[in-house]
Design a protein around this motif. Sequence first.
Motif, short mmCIF file in Angstrom:
data_model
loop_
_atom_site.label_atom_id
_atom_site.label_comp_id
_atom_site.label_asym_id
_atom_site.label_seq_id
_atom_site.Cartn_x
_atom_site.Cartn_y
_atom_site.Cartn_z
N SER B 52 -15.98 -59.19 -58.89
CA SER B 52 -17.46 -59.95 -58.31
C SER B 52 -16.99 -60.70 -56.35
O SER B 52 -16.83 -61.03 -55.79
CB SER B 52 -16.91 -61.47 -58.31
N PRO B 53 -17.51 -58.66 -56.59
CA PRO B 53 -17.55 -58.17 -54.93
C PRO B 53 -19.28 -58.91 -54.43
O PRO B 53 -19.84 -59.32 -55.09
CB PRO B 53 -17.70 -56.54 -55.02
N TYR B 54 -18.72 -59.18 -53.05
CA TYR B 54 -20.10 -59.60 -52.07
C TYR B 54 -19.71 -59.58 -50.56
O TYR B 54 -18.89 -59.62 -50.70
CB TYR B 54 -20.14 -61.11 -52.86
N SER B 55 -21.17 -59.82 -50.04
CA SER B 55 -20.85 -60.03 -48.66
C SER B 55 -22.00 -61.09 -48.41
O SER B 55 -22.67 -61.16 -48.83
CB SER B 55 -21.31 -58.84 -47.84
N ALA B 56 -21.56 -61.94 -47.86
CA ALA B 56 -22.49 -63.27 -47.72
C ALA B 56 -22.29 -63.55 -46.14
O ALA B 56 -20.80 -63.18 -45.33
CB ALA B 56 -21.89 -63.98 -47.95
N LEU B 57 -23.48 -64.15 -45.11
CA LEU B 57 -22.63 -65.82 -43.82
C LEU B 57 -23.54 -66.53 -44.43
O LEU B 57 -24.06 -67.37 -44.78
CB LEU B 57 -24.08 -64.52 -43.15
N GLY B 58 -22.09 -67.46 -43.93
CA GLY B 58 -22.42 -68.89 -44.15
C GLY B 58 -22.45 -69.53 -42.62
O GLY B 58 -21.57 -69.24 -41.62
N ILE B 59 -23.37 -70.10 -42.62
CA ILE B 59 -23.55 -70.98 -41.28
C ILE B 59 -23.05 -72.84 -41.54
O ILE B 59 -23.91 -72.65 -41.93
CB ILE B 59 -24.63 -70.54 -40.93
N SER B 60 -22.40 -72.79 -40.70
CA SER B 60 -21.93 -74.22 -40.21
C SER B 60 -22.40 -75.15 -39.28
O SER B 60 -22.15 -74.12 -38.51
CB SER B 60 -20.50 -74.50 -40.53
N GLN B 61 -23.61 -75.71 -38.85
CA GLN B 61 -24.34 -76.90 -38.36
C GLN B 61 -23.97 -77.98 -38.41
O GLN B 61 -23.81 -78.97 -39.33
CB GLN B 61 -25.15 -76.38 -37.96
N THR B 62 -23.33 -78.44 -37.25
CA THR B 62 -23.06 -80.26 -37.09
C THR B 62 -23.53 -80.36 -36.06
O THR B 62 -23.73 -79.83 -34.81
CB THR B 62 -20.96 -80.43 -36.73
#
Lengths: 177, 262
Positions: B52-62
């Motif tokens: 299950s290959p992938y690439s992504a950008l996770g953004i966490s904002q508090t």
Amino acid sequence: MKTQDPHPHLAQLLKQYARDLAQSAPSTDLDARIDHLVAEHSQMSAPAPLRRRRRAVFYAAAAAFAALAIGVGIFIGMRLENLRGGPAAAQAGAHDTLWPPADLTMWPTDSVSFKIPAEYSAKGTLVAVDPDSKHGSTRYWIDVVVSNDGTFRIEQVVPADPTQKNGGHDGVAPKVQ
Amino acid sequence: MASRPRFSSLLVLFVALAARAHADDATAVPECPASPAAEQPTPNNVRLVTGSPYSALGISQTVTTLPDGHRIVRRNTIRQWRDSDGRTRSEFSLSSIGGTRPLELNTTVTVIDDPEVRERYLLQPANKVAVTMPIVPCRVNAGLEPDLSVGPPRPAGLPMNVTAPVKLGERKVNGETAAGSRVEATIPAGAIGNEQPINMSAEQWYGKDLQVVVEATYRDPRTGETRYKLSDIHRTEPDARLFRVPDNYTKQPAVAPARKRR
């Protein structure tokens, strides 16, 4: 100019005064008092630069003493902080009540633990530092856990060993158990 | 006389089978603990997801809102890649981490996990060093539902009551089918000097194909609201070079850091 003979009564008094005067000796008390007054007068009339110099010496001595006292105070404060391990050490290892807790696992996630060298800033926040930079305050290892569920947490704050090179820091490193 | 070669062949076959069985045992990937909360901590366990290959950008904002109305916004990102063999690369761009003792970072940390050689590499670009540490790959039961059978999460030693997870159904998040679940927690009045109960919640949406959290919201009145979202998702095989330590890096095993002697 010839003066008239005094009144016989006055002449008698003058003779008596002359006799008393002839018998009286100089007082040692009086001499001492005169010496003291002369000395005091000479001190008061000393040249102004000399007085200023004496005052300056006095102030310099007072300032040096104050600086020494402050220095000793700072030194004692630093020793006490080191002995106690600093403000973070008191909380080191303590569980945080932050949400969500680290062991909340609704879904499988992937986490990475780092160890990051940091110091306390003047604002009271922890700031990550270059391990090779010079430092004056206590350094800490910050255990940070980041997960791909969007959580970033500080797990533990532990004082670094100051006797080691760079306080034992080599930069950001994986957490080794 | 013909029986001697036959015996030798059987012996060789037996030895070969034994060696294969031993090798299989050594490379076998165990199952991950079903509920880490109930198990002893296993920090070196790394979840293995293959195919299950992938690439992504996770953004966490508090966002933390102070009593005087000021807002503090903290934003951290995770750029992530996974190949078909389960190797992963994560680039964490960390600005600051909130909490009772906020940490200002402004740094990027790159981590490569290679389950095949069972090693994790943390890259230090400044001195061209890859710090290595052993990892233990484990497989997650491919069930695509949250494991609700274990009951509510049990935060160790924390003065809070946590509800059992509630299923929120499925919906599309950035083109990915995601299943949602939610828990709520309460710190009872007086537990940490609070006059009123403190109510918190966590909601996560899990990509069923990607097998990662694609969206999450965490609410805690003490620290504010954290929103996490995975975007820029690509399901193609990432460049293989991303999962290798650069040639000009030196590998150094991680050592336990020196801590202050007491």
